[in-house]
Write an enzyme that holds these catalytic residues in place. Structure first.
Site, PDB file in Angstrom:
ATOM      1  N   SER A 107       0.821  -1.207   0.000  1.00 25.75           N
ATOM      2  CA  SER A 107       0.000   0.000   0.000  1.00 25.75           C
ATOM      3  C   SER A 107       0.857   1.261   0.000  1.00 25.75           C
ATOM      4  O   SER A 107       1.961   1.291   0.551  1.00 25.75           O
ATOM      5  CB  SER A 107      -0.908   0.002   1.233  1.00 25.75           C
ATOM      6  N   GLN A 128       0.742  -0.232  -4.729  1.00 25.07           N
ATOM      7  CA  GLN A 128      -0.574   0.373  -4.908  1.00 25.07           C
ATOM      8  C   GLN A 128      -0.462   1.886  -4.767  1.00 25.07           C
ATOM      9  O   GLN A 128       0.127   2.400  -3.815  1.00 25.07           O
ATOM     10  CB  GLN A 128      -1.548  -0.188  -3.877  1.00 25.07           C
ATOM     11  N   TYR A 130      -2.567   5.784  -5.096  1.00 18.38           N
ATOM     12  CA  TYR A 130      -3.799   6.554  -5.231  1.00 18.38           C
ATOM     13  C   TYR A 130      -3.542   7.697  -6.206  1.00 18.38           C
ATOM     14  O   TYR A 130      -2.401   8.177  -6.315  1.00 18.38           O
ATOM     15  CB  TYR A 130      -4.231   7.127  -3.881  1.00 18.38           C
ATOM     16  N   THR A 156      -5.320   2.676  -7.716  1.00 19.48           N
ATOM     17  CA  THR A 156      -6.682   2.565  -7.201  1.00 19.48           C
ATOM     18  C   THR A 156      -7.490   3.764  -7.680  1.00 19.48           C
ATOM     19  O   THR A 156      -7.177   4.901  -7.318  1.00 19.48           O
ATOM     20  CB  THR A 156      -6.674   2.508  -5.669  1.00 19.48           C
ATOM     21  N   ARG A 165     -16.529   6.546   7.826  1.00 15.68           N
ATOM     22  CA  ARG A 165     -16.325   5.317   8.595  1.00 15.68           C
ATOM     23  C   ARG A 165     -16.962   5.525   9.969  1.00 15.68           C
ATOM     24  O   ARG A 165     -16.328   6.048  10.897  1.00 15.68           O
ATOM     25  CB  ARG A 165     -14.840   4.994   8.686  1.00 15.68           C
ATOM     26  N   LYS A 226      -7.131  -0.635 -10.415  1.00 20.23           N
ATOM     27  CA  LYS A 226      -7.983  -1.315  -9.436  1.00 20.23           C
ATOM     28  C   LYS A 226      -9.268  -0.527  -9.223  1.00 20.23           C
ATOM     29  O   LYS A 226      -9.230   0.687  -9.000  1.00 20.23           O
ATOM     30  CB  LYS A 226      -7.241  -1.461  -8.105  1.00 20.23           C
ATOM     31  N   HIS A 250     -14.787  -2.548  -3.384  1.00 20.46           N
ATOM     32  CA  HIS A 250     -14.685  -2.080  -2.006  1.00 20.46           C
ATOM     33  C   HIS A 250     -13.577  -1.055  -1.833  1.00 20.46           C
ATOM     34  O   HIS A 250     -12.778  -1.102  -0.916  1.00 20.46           O
ATOM     35  CB  HIS A 250     -14.503  -3.239  -1.031  1.00 20.46           C
ATOM     36  N   GLY A 282     -12.274  -9.085  -3.547  1.00 24.18           N
ATOM     37  CA  GLY A 282     -13.527  -8.840  -2.847  1.00 24.18           C
ATOM     38  C   GLY A 282     -14.247 -10.105  -2.473  1.00 24.18           C
ATOM     39  O   GLY A 282     -14.814 -10.773  -3.348  1.00 24.18           O
ATOM     40  N   GLY A 283     -14.209 -10.460  -1.180  1.00 21.01           N
ATOM     41  CA  GLY A 283     -15.039 -11.544  -0.678  1.00 21.01           C
ATOM     42  C   GLY A 283     -14.450 -12.927  -0.772  1.00 21.01           C
ATOM     43  O   GLY A 283     -15.120 -13.904  -0.418  1.00 21.01           O
ATOM     44  N   ARG A 285     -12.871 -16.081   0.422  1.00 19.49           N
ATOM     45  CA  ARG A 285     -12.624 -16.659   1.739  1.00 19.49           C
ATOM     46  C   ARG A 285     -12.314 -18.150   1.699  1.00 19.49           C
ATOM     47  O   ARG A 285     -11.964 -18.730   2.724  1.00 19.49           O
ATOM     48  CB  ARG A 285     -13.839 -16.429   2.656  1.00 19.49           C
ATOM     49  N   GLY A 304      -7.553  -9.669   1.016  1.00 22.26           N
ATOM     50  CA  GLY A 304      -7.185  -8.544   1.851  1.00 22.26           C
ATOM     51  C   GLY A 304      -7.325  -8.787   3.328  1.00 22.26           C
ATOM     52  O   GLY A 304      -6.388  -9.218   4.002  1.00 22.26           O
ATOM     53  N   ARG A 305      -8.506  -8.533   3.873  1.00 19.88           N
ATOM     54  CA  ARG A 305      -8.690  -8.554   5.328  1.00 19.88           C
ATOM     55  C   ARG A 305      -8.249  -9.862   5.999  1.00 19.88           C
ATOM     56  O   ARG A 305      -7.690  -9.821   7.104  1.00 19.88           O
ATOM     57  CB  ARG A 305     -10.139  -8.229   5.684  1.00 19.88           C
TER      58      ARG A 305
END
Length: 795
Positions: A107, A128, A130, A156, A165, A226, A250, A282-283, A285, A304-305
């Protein structure tokens, strides 16, 4: 550490270890929760199709992405502030990525220096970015990443703001001391405790795809965009020159109602059509999610997370556990679906609506080919534009067409063909050729370099004052083959570059795409290439240890702009190029159709072997013969002595067309003989006609758009004195949709100038008009129809 079975198990442990406000920051606000829920729901709708008795005993999960091998089609997505959850931060993540053989996207907001991260891992590293308001900050980041040995840039584009947030606002969350983006200028650290402040203060808004094209042109690293969710943006990304897109929903905006990443994936993959890699973020898992994403068009996925969850649980080992779980589940899913390699994954792997090409099939008789199995150039926009234009012309046969760049047909006479052939046969017989020898010459394969080199050399010497021995000529299948063999010969290394004017004839950029040669554009002025820009570009390429091998030019009545260079500009151009060893690829299809007092060719001015000259008889004689020529008199030093560049080009030609049709050569040779080796004099009536048609076109434009109207509407055009083409600037986007509308409603055709730009999003407000194929009345009628289209479109 404890062996975890699923990523959800890791997430639960991470939540118990992290302070509540840090967990809330990592997980994001309600918008991110909705986004994750939408992404997980999309994966839940996908079902794998198990296959049995497939003979698969081993599975290879490896995949190549942008020239690097990944151990599995899984990479680590860009995540800010790793040090917030573990003191080793990105260093631990990088070590885990290297141990597992997968890439890490670092990042902009990383808490460790880029060179520190690079020192910790052998994994592919992508940076990455911005879109920043300060170009100097962007340039600093890019150069730092290049020096640190990063492999790519990920821009991005879907986060102009980081969004509200709510959890952070309610918690009053601030980043702890020391958790700062260390790779950014010190000014960014002011107010760094509130992450959303970065977006408000430093992120650029109002950007267009031009910014992406500029980034691509400014770096040696491939660029990935992205945040792409639609086919329209995917096509614009490819046109801007990106190497890849990331389908991701996201980013900072968390737009309610935006599609799940997986739902958007098939549309984006179809639009990209193999011209760039497609990643999904995204998503993801489970390993089954990875397989499902690849089945619907992804090259690989980013996670990611879960990586931050693993990092929080046990640093490097925790991140490694995340990657182990995904890879093992992915391999298991491949076994269950009977797939031995990643390349075998296709839409038929899952029970989802058909979203792409049919399943790849094995055996000796495949039912078809995937376009992605073929060369990437077949998905390049330049190879599709002319096809679309031809379709439009066929669809509206009664429209007045300013589109084709073909010669006027009324001057052709079938009876002339026998006269040309007879003149050639008499010439050969007078030179001592027997009947059998002539039969072999015309009906058998001929010498690769050509049978009429002596005739062409004498004609060019008479018309152009270029006195070069016939042995330095290669007779080609039109000028197009000449362009191909020259670019192939000169651009021998991945760091070699072909320079082209912008806008440029699509034939040469298409050749570059077919051969995988990198192209750099030089803006065109009213007197040829912008020499100051060219000088700076040459210096930059030299500093980057890249070679500008060729500069392609049509110096006389250029296609598409109609520009003709002055003698002074030609001389200056050769002086600018000489220190860098860049050779001019001079293309002259329209030269003999211009004024008699035209400037000398670049080849005629060449005193240092700087010019390879390409000529064609398509416009000055007739295109159907498909005869052109190359003058390549440069010396080539070989292990066994020296030779001519023409000899080396002939070797390439022998593998492309073997030889140029002897019958076609005989027809052109006879024409040149009958013209007394002075083709310029023979084409003078045609040149006068084209000049008259160009004057009529300009007069009609001026009649419909007098200066006050031009000023009011924002319309202009250039003023070529010869050739086929004129460039018209209009105050609206002039693309495929507008062309179709103009043909359907107004009965007139033209060519979008964007077809001729290296980056097709350039030239959007200009069209090319050709006069070569039209009568006087058609020009008058056509300009009237075009004027109505422009006026009504503007109003």
């Amino acid at each position: 550490m404890t062996a975890y079975l699923t990523l959800d198990d890791l997430a639960a442990t991470a939540r118990s270890k992290l302070p509540a406000e840090v967990w809330d920051f990592v997980e994001g606000g309600a918008g991110r929760e909705r986004t994750l829920a939408a992404n997980r729901d999309a994966f839940a709708r996908i079902r794998l199709r198990p296959r049995v008795l497939t003979g698969v005993s081993e599975v290879d999960p490896r995949v190549d992405v942008l020239g690097r091998a990944w151990a599995a089609p899984v990479g680590i997505a860009p995540l800010a502030y790793h040090t917030l959850v573990h003191p080793d931060g990105e260093l631990a993540t990088a070590r885990a990525a290297g141990a597992c053989g997968v890439p890490l996207v670092v990042s902009t907001m990383a808490g460790r220096a880029f060179d520190e991260i690079r020192a910790e891992t052998t994994a592919p590293l992508w940076l990455q970015l911005y879109p920043l308001r300060d170009p100097a900050a962007t340039a600093h980041l890019v150069r730092t990443a290049e020096r640190a040995g990063f492999d790519a840039l990920v821009l991005t584009v879907d986060a102009p703001r980081l969004g509200r947030r709510l959890r952070d606002l309610r918690n009053g969350f601030r980043l702890p001391d020391g958790v700062v983006p260390v790779n950014l200028p010190a000014s960014w650290r002011t107010g760094a405790a509130r992450p959303a402040g970065h977006a408000e203060s430093h992120f650029a808004t109002g950007l267009t795809w031009d910014a992406v094209a500029r980034l691509c042109a400014s770096t040696t690293l491939p660029v990935i965009v992205k945040g792409v969710l639609t086919a329209e943006d995917a096509r614009l990304a490819v046109a801007a020159g990106v190497a890849g897109v990331v389908v991701s929903n996201h980013g900072g905006r968390q737009l309610d109602g935006a599609p799940a990443s997986l739902d958007a994936l098939p549309e984006v993959a179809r639009a990209v059509d193999g011209a760039a890699v497609v990643l999904l973020d995204g998503g993801v898992r489970t390993g089954a999610d990875v397989l499902g994403a690849l089945a619907l068009g992804a090259t690989a996925v980013l996670v990611g997370r879960p990586v931050l969850h693993g990092l929080a649980v046990d640093g490097e080992q925790g991140v490694g556990e995340v990657l182990r779980i995904l890879t093992e589940e992915f391999v298991e899913s491949m076994f269950l679906t009977g797939l031995a390699t990643v390349a075998a994954i296709g839409p038929a792997t899952v029970t989802a609506p058909a979203t792409g090409p049919p399943e790849r099939t094995g055996g000796a008789l495949p039912t078809g080919l995937h376009l992605t199995d073929l060369h990437a150039s077949l998905r390049h926009p330049v190879l599709r534009t002319m096809t679309f234009l031809n379709e439009i012309v066929a669809r509206y046969p009664d429209a007045v067409s300013f589109a084709p760049g073909r010669p006027f047909e009324d001057g052709y006479d079938l009876a002339e063909l026998s006269g040309h052939l007879g003149a050639y046969l008499e010439h050969r017989q007078a030179g001592g050729q027997t009947g059998n020898a002539l039969t072999r010459e015309l009906f058998q394969y001929g010498p690769t370099a050509g049978t009429i080199r002596d005739i062409v050399a004498r004609t060019v010497a008479q018309d152009e004052g270029i006195h070069v021995a016939p042995e330095a000529y290669v007779i080609t299948v039109g000028a197009q083959e000449g362009l191909l063999i020259i670019v192939r010969a000169f651009c021998a290394d991945p760091d070699d570059v072909l320079l082209v004017p912008d806008p440029c004839y699509t034939g040469v950029t298409g050749v570059a795409s077919l051969l995988g040669v990198r192209v750099e554009a030089v803006p065109e002025t009213t007197d040829g290439p912008d020499l100051a820009y060219l000088d700076r570009l040459l210096a930059r390429l030299h500093a980057e240890k890249r070679r500008a091998r060729l500069l392609y030019l049509v110096p006389d009545a250029a296609n598409p702009s109609g520009t003709t260079m002055s003698r002074h500009a030609r001389e200056q151009l050769l002086r600018v190029l000489r220190p860098y060893g860049t050779v001019v690829l001079e293309d002259t299809p329209y030269r003999l159709l211009g004024p008699a007092d035209r400037p000398p060719t670049l080849k005629a001015l060449d005193r240092h072997g700087q010019v390879v000259h390409v000529g064609s008889f398509a416009k000055s004689a007739f295109p159907g013969a498909r005869v052109g020529y190359v003058i390549a008199d440069q010396t080539v030093y070989r292990p066994d002595g020296t030779g001519l560049l023409a000899d080396e080009l002939s070797k390439i030609k022998s593998m492309v067309t073997v030889n140029t049709s002897p019958v076609s050569q005989a027809l052109i040779g006879g024409l040149l003989l009958r013209a007394g080796h002075r083709l310029g004099e023979a084409t003078a009536p045609a040149a006068r006609r084209y000049s008259a048609m160009m004057r009529l076109l300009r007069a009609e434009l001026d009649r419909h758009f007098p200066q006050p109207v031009r000023d009011r509407l924002g319309i202009s055009w250039n003023d070529p004195d010869s050739g086929f083409f004129l460039s018209l600037t209009v105050p609206f986007v002039a693309g495929d949709e507008q062309l179709d509308d103009c043909a359907r409603r107004y009965g007139v055709l033209w060519t979008p100038m964007s077809y001729f730009h290296v980056h097709p999003d350039a030239g959007q407000h200009a069209v090319r008009l050709s006069v070569s194929y039209l009568t006087e009345q058609e020009i008058v009628d056509g300009v009237g129809r075009l004027a109505r289209f422009i006026t009504e479109t503007v109003s």
